[in-house]
Design a protein around this motif. Structure first.
Motif, PDB file in Angstrom:
ATOM      1  N   ARG A   1       0.416  51.648  32.441  1.00  0.00           N
ATOM      2  CA  ARG A   1       0.187  50.517  31.962  1.00  0.00           C
ATOM      3  C   ARG A   1      -0.183  50.222  30.625  1.00  0.00           C
ATOM      4  N   LEU A   2      -1.079  51.128  30.222  1.00  0.00           N
ATOM      5  CA  LEU A   2      -1.502  51.051  28.686  1.00  0.00           C
ATOM      6  C   LEU A   2      -0.325  51.295  27.822  1.00  0.00           C
ATOM      7  N   HIS A   3       0.267  52.240  28.002  1.00  0.00           N
ATOM      8  CA  HIS A   3       1.409  52.711  27.484  1.00  0.00           C
ATOM      9  C   HIS A   3       2.618  51.752  27.224  1.00  0.00           C
TER      10      HIS A   3
ATOM     11  N   GLU B   1      -4.647  57.368  39.827  1.00  0.00           N
ATOM     12  CA  GLU B   1      -5.183  56.412  38.954  1.00  0.00           C
ATOM     13  C   GLU B   1      -5.147  56.460  37.643  1.00  0.00           C
ATOM     14  N   THR B   2      -5.089  57.601  37.041  1.00  0.00           N
ATOM     15  CA  THR B   2      -5.185  57.856  35.551  1.00  0.00           C
ATOM     16  C   THR B   2      -3.780  57.527  35.384  1.00  0.00           C
TER      17      THR B   2
ATOM     18  N   PRO C   1      -3.117  55.162  23.885  1.00  0.00           N
ATOM     19  CA  PRO C   1      -3.467  53.772  23.728  1.00  0.00           C
ATOM     20  C   PRO C   1      -4.919  53.442  23.936  1.00  0.00           C
ATOM     21  N   SER C   2      -5.317  52.484  23.397  1.00  0.00           N
ATOM     22  CA  SER C   2      -6.904  51.826  23.565  1.00  0.00           C
ATOM     23  C   SER C   2      -6.944  51.474  25.058  1.00  0.00           C
ATOM     24  N   PRO C   3      -8.028  51.980  25.516  1.00  0.00           N
ATOM     25  CA  PRO C   3      -8.492  51.666  27.100  1.00  0.00           C
ATOM     26  C   PRO C   3      -8.907  50.213  27.141  1.00  0.00           C
ATOM     27  N   VAL C   4      -7.798  49.178  27.006  1.00  0.00           N
ATOM     28  CA  VAL C   4      -8.192  47.936  27.097  1.00  0.00           C
ATOM     29  C   VAL C   4      -7.863  47.323  28.574  1.00  0.00           C
ATOM     30  N   PRO C   5      -8.424  46.334  29.053  1.00  0.00           N
ATOM     31  CA  PRO C   5      -8.012  45.721  30.477  1.00  0.00           C
ATOM     32  C   PRO C   5      -6.984  44.877  30.051  1.00  0.00           C
TER      33      PRO C   5
END
Length: 131
Positions: A99-101, A92-93, A48-52
């Motif tokens: 959350r991204l997935h 943390e990762t 997934p794109s690392p977006v906030p």
């Protein structure tokens, strides 16, 4: 198995997308829809794109509520996916990737015009991979 992810709070956008899915699939529980979404994102080959992602909705659940009886399996799937994507599996990762997935999967399910009832989710899950 102890999860590094204690609580999950969704974005307002994800909440609205889940409300749409609840209406169409008649699945009332947030956690069940979130499991479908998480697995939908894991099925993608790209990370997934690392977006906030804001945590600005009132939808919140614990990891145990999210995962239910399969919470250990879902955590192992997340760790394996991080490993496959060349990422660490530190706390943390794992939290970030989860959350991204989760949010990517919710977006995919909500945006899929073919999902009009619960049977459409089942068909999506059992569809053979095209070569």
């Amino acid at each position: 198995m102890e999860s590094p992810i204690e609580r999950i709070k969704l974005s307002q956008t994800a909440k609205e997308q889940l409300l749409k899915l609840k209406r169409s699939t008649k699945i009332d529980q947030w956690n069940i829809l979130c499991r479908w979404a998480f697995c939908r994102s894991l099925a993608e080959t790209t990370p997934p794109s690392p977006v906030p992602i804001p945590q600005d909705s009132n939808v919140e659940m614990t990891w145990r509520v999210f995962g239910g009886e399969i919470s250990d399996i879902l955590l192992l799937a997340l760790k394996q996916r991080c490993y496959n994507d060349g990422l660490d599996t530190d706390r943390e990762t794992l939290i970030t990737q989860f959350r991204l997935h989760l949010h990517r999967g919710i977006g995919y399910l909500a945006g899929d015009q073919n999902i009009k009832k619960i049977e459409d989710l089942i068909q999506l899950a059992t569809k053979k991979v095209q070569s």
